[in-house]
Enzyme design. Sequence first.
Site, PDB file in Angstrom:
ATOM      1  CD  GLN A  69      -2.888  -2.584   1.802  1.00  0.00           C
ATOM      2  OE1 GLN A  69      -2.328  -2.850   2.860  1.00  0.00           O
ATOM      3  NE2 GLN A  69      -2.507  -3.092   0.652  1.00  0.00           N
ATOM      4  CG  ASN A  73     -14.852  26.302 -25.227  1.00  0.00           C
ATOM      5  OD1 ASN A  73     -15.892  26.798 -25.671  1.00  0.00           O
ATOM      6  ND2 ASN A  73     -13.995  25.650 -25.985  1.00  0.00           N
ATOM      7  CB  THR A 120     -39.027  26.293 -10.399  1.00  0.00           C
ATOM      8  OG1 THR A 120     -40.106  26.800 -11.179  1.00  0.00           O
ATOM      9  CG2 THR A 120     -38.892  27.131  -9.130  1.00  0.00           C
ATOM     10  CG  HIS A 121     -39.992  22.801 -13.166  1.00  0.00           C
ATOM     11  ND1 HIS A 121     -40.167  21.470 -12.865  1.00  0.00           N
ATOM     12  CD2 HIS A 121     -40.734  23.483 -12.252  1.00  0.00           C
ATOM     13  CE1 HIS A 121     -41.000  21.356 -11.846  1.00  0.00           C
ATOM     14  NE2 HIS A 121     -41.353  22.564 -11.445  1.00  0.00           N
ATOM     15  CG  ASN A 125      -4.710  -5.177  12.035  1.00  0.00           C
ATOM     16  OD1 ASN A 125      -4.034  -5.059  11.016  1.00  0.00           O
ATOM     17  ND2 ASN A 125      -5.281  -6.324  12.391  1.00  0.00           N
ATOM     18  CE1 TYR A 178      -6.673  -3.872   8.308  1.00  0.00           C
ATOM     19  CE2 TYR A 178      -5.801  -6.053   7.902  1.00  0.00           C
ATOM     20  CZ  TYR A 178      -5.861  -4.720   7.592  1.00  0.00           C
ATOM     21  OH  TYR A 178      -5.101  -4.227   6.560  1.00  0.00           O
ATOM     22  CE  LYS A 228     -17.206  27.264 -28.334  1.00  0.00           C
ATOM     23  NZ  LYS A 228     -17.268  25.836 -28.636  1.00  0.00           N
ATOM     24  CB  SER A 235      -0.933  -0.001   1.218  1.00  0.00           C
ATOM     25  OG  SER A 235      -0.180  -0.128   2.408  1.00  0.00           O
ATOM     26  CD  GLU A 266     -17.224  22.608 -20.234  1.00  0.00           C
ATOM     27  OE1 GLU A 266     -16.499  21.717 -20.705  1.00  0.00           O
ATOM     28  OE2 GLU A 266     -17.556  23.611 -20.875  1.00  0.00           O
ATOM     29  CB  SER A 284     -11.921  25.928 -29.707  1.00  0.00           C
ATOM     30  OG  SER A 284     -11.836  25.046 -30.809  1.00  0.00           O
TER      31      SER A 284
HETATM   32  N1  ARG Z   1      -1.865  -1.240   5.151  1.00  0.00           N
HETATM   33  C1  ARG Z   1      -2.840  -1.909   5.945  1.00  0.00           C
HETATM   34  C2  ARG Z   1      -4.190  -1.204   5.954  1.00  0.00           C
HETATM   35  O1  ARG Z   1      -4.316  -0.130   5.518  1.00  0.00           O
HETATM   36  C3  ARG Z   1      -2.374  -2.060   7.334  1.00  0.00           C
HETATM   37  C4  ARG Z   1      -1.514  -3.256   7.469  1.00  0.00           C
HETATM   38  C5  ARG Z   1      -2.209  -4.316   8.148  1.00  0.00           C
HETATM   39  N2  ARG Z   1      -1.680  -5.531   7.661  1.00  0.00           N
HETATM   40  C6  ARG Z   1      -2.006  -6.717   8.136  1.00  0.00           C
HETATM   41  N3  ARG Z   1      -1.511  -7.731   7.544  1.00  0.00           N
HETATM   42  N4  ARG Z   1      -2.829  -6.869   9.131  1.00  0.00           N
HETATM   43  O2  ARG Z   1      -5.161  -1.769   6.420  1.00  0.00           O
END
Ligand code: ARG
Length: 474
Positions: free
Chosen positions: A313, A276, A146-147, A101, A308, A274, A14, A281, A268
Site C-alpha cells: 500500500q 537568481n 568535457t570535464h 487486492n 499480497y 541579484k 490509504s 535549481e 534576493s
Molecule cells: N489499499 C491497499 C493497497 O494499496 C488495498 C487494500 C488491500 N487490503 C487488504 N487488507 N488486503 O494495497
Amino acid sequence: MEPPDPRIGTLLTSLPVDRHLLRWDLLASLAHLTSLAEAGVVPAPAAADLAQALRRMLGEAEAGTLVPGDGFEDVHSFIEATLTASLGPAAGWLPTGRSRNDQVVTAMRLDLKDRITCLVEAVITLQEALLERVREAVDVLVPGYTHLQRAQPVVLAHHFLAYFWMLGRDTGRLRDAYLRLDASPLGSGAIAGTGYPVDRARQADLMGFAGISENSVDATGDRDFVFETVAAVTGLLVHLSRWAEELVLWATREFGFIGLPDALATGSSLMPQKKNPDLLELVRAQAGVVLGSLVTLAVVQKGVAFGYSRDLQEDKAPVLAAFRSAGMAVAAMTLVVERMVIQPGRMREALRGGHLTATDVADYLVRRQVPFREAHRLAGQVVLAAEVAGCELWELPLEDYSRISPEFEIGVLDAVTPEGAVASKDVPGGTAPARVSQAMESARAALGVQRSWLIQVRVDQQAAVARLLGAAPE
Ligand code: ARG
C-alpha cells in the site's frame, strides 16, 4: 469481527493517497459488474441498480462533487460504503469474486496509463519548444565541454539536439513501462483467481487494457509496474537535472551564454542586485525528490512476504510525489527553453583562448599522411607557439606552422577556425552544419511518431470508456 481500534486508523488508511483512484476504481467496478451480469452471476435488477449508481458516481467524480471524506480505510471501502448507503443490500453483489487486492492494482494501472500519457505529452511539448530554439541555433557555435573544460566547437543546434534525443529515450522508457503495465489484473481476486465464470478478456477490453495478466499470484502480489514507471520518471528527471545545472552555469556572469527573463528568475531578499535562477535549481532538485520515491518503492517491496502484504500500500505516496515533481519540472523547463535569451556573442568569445581546434591541427596532418600520434605531438607544438604569440590557432602566421612541420600549407588556417573544425565533423551524428540540418529532420520525424502514439493511446482510452458505458447493464 471487532472493528479496528480507531487509534490505528491513520496508519491503516490509504485514503489520503488513494483518493485520486476514485474515477479509475469506478470504471473498473463497472467493468467487473458488467462481466458478472453477463455471466449471469448478478441478478439483472441488482445489476441495473448498481450500474446506475456507479454511472452516477462516475459523473459526480468527474465533476468533482464526489470527494471521499475521511473515515474510510481506502477509496475502495468508500465506494462500497457509498453504494450501500444508496442501494442497501443490493450493493452487496458488487464485491462478488473480487478483492481489494486485484481492485487496487487494476485502478493503479489505469491511473498510471493516464499519468504516463500526460507526462509523455508534456515532454513532447518540451521537445517541440526545444526544436523551435534549435532553428535559431544552426548558425551559432559554442564550446562543447568535457570535464567542464572547453573541448571542441560544436553547433549550438547540435548541442540542443543532444537533449532532444535524451528526452526521446525518456519518453521511450515511459512508453515501455506503459506497454508492460497495460494488462488487466481483474479476476485475480485476493491471490488465487475468481470462482465465477467472468470473461477476463472482455473486462480488459471494457477498461481499455491491451490484455490480461498471466498469473493471479503475480498480479496481486507484485508492484514492479509502479517501480518501473517511477524508474522511467527518474531517468527523465536525472536528464533534466543535468540540463538545468548547465543552464544555471550558462546564466552566470562568468559564462553569460544565456539570459533568463525576469519572469523566470527570482530576486534576493537582501541583495538588491541579484537575479537568481531558483527555478532551474528546483528543476535540478526534482531528480533527488523522485529518486527518493524510487528508493522508497524498492525498499518497501524488498523482502515482503509473497503474495499480497499490506506493505504494498505504501506505493501510493511515491507515485504521487514522482509525477508531481516530473510535471512541475517539465513545465518549468519548457518555459525556460521558450524564453531564455541566447547570447551568441558570448558563446563566440568562449571559443577564443582555449585552443579548442588543436585536434583539427592534428587531423590536418593526418590527412597528409602523418600518423596521428606524431600529428598530435606536432599539434602540441603549434598550440605552444600560439600561446607564445598570444594568438588563436587560426591567427598564427603560416611561417610558424611551417617551422614545426613542412606538411602545413595555407589551408591549415581555414581548417583550424571554429567553422572549419565543425565543418570537418561530417559524419552522421556529427556536428557539421549539413549533418545538423539532417538531424533536425530526423528529430521532427521522431516527434511525429511520438505524437501519433499519443493520439492513438488517447483515442483508445476514450473509446474504451464509451464501450464500457455502452455495455454496462441498464
Ligand atoms: N489499499 C491497499 C493497497 O494499496 C488495498 C487494500 C488491500 N487490503 C487488504 N487488507 N488486503 O494495497
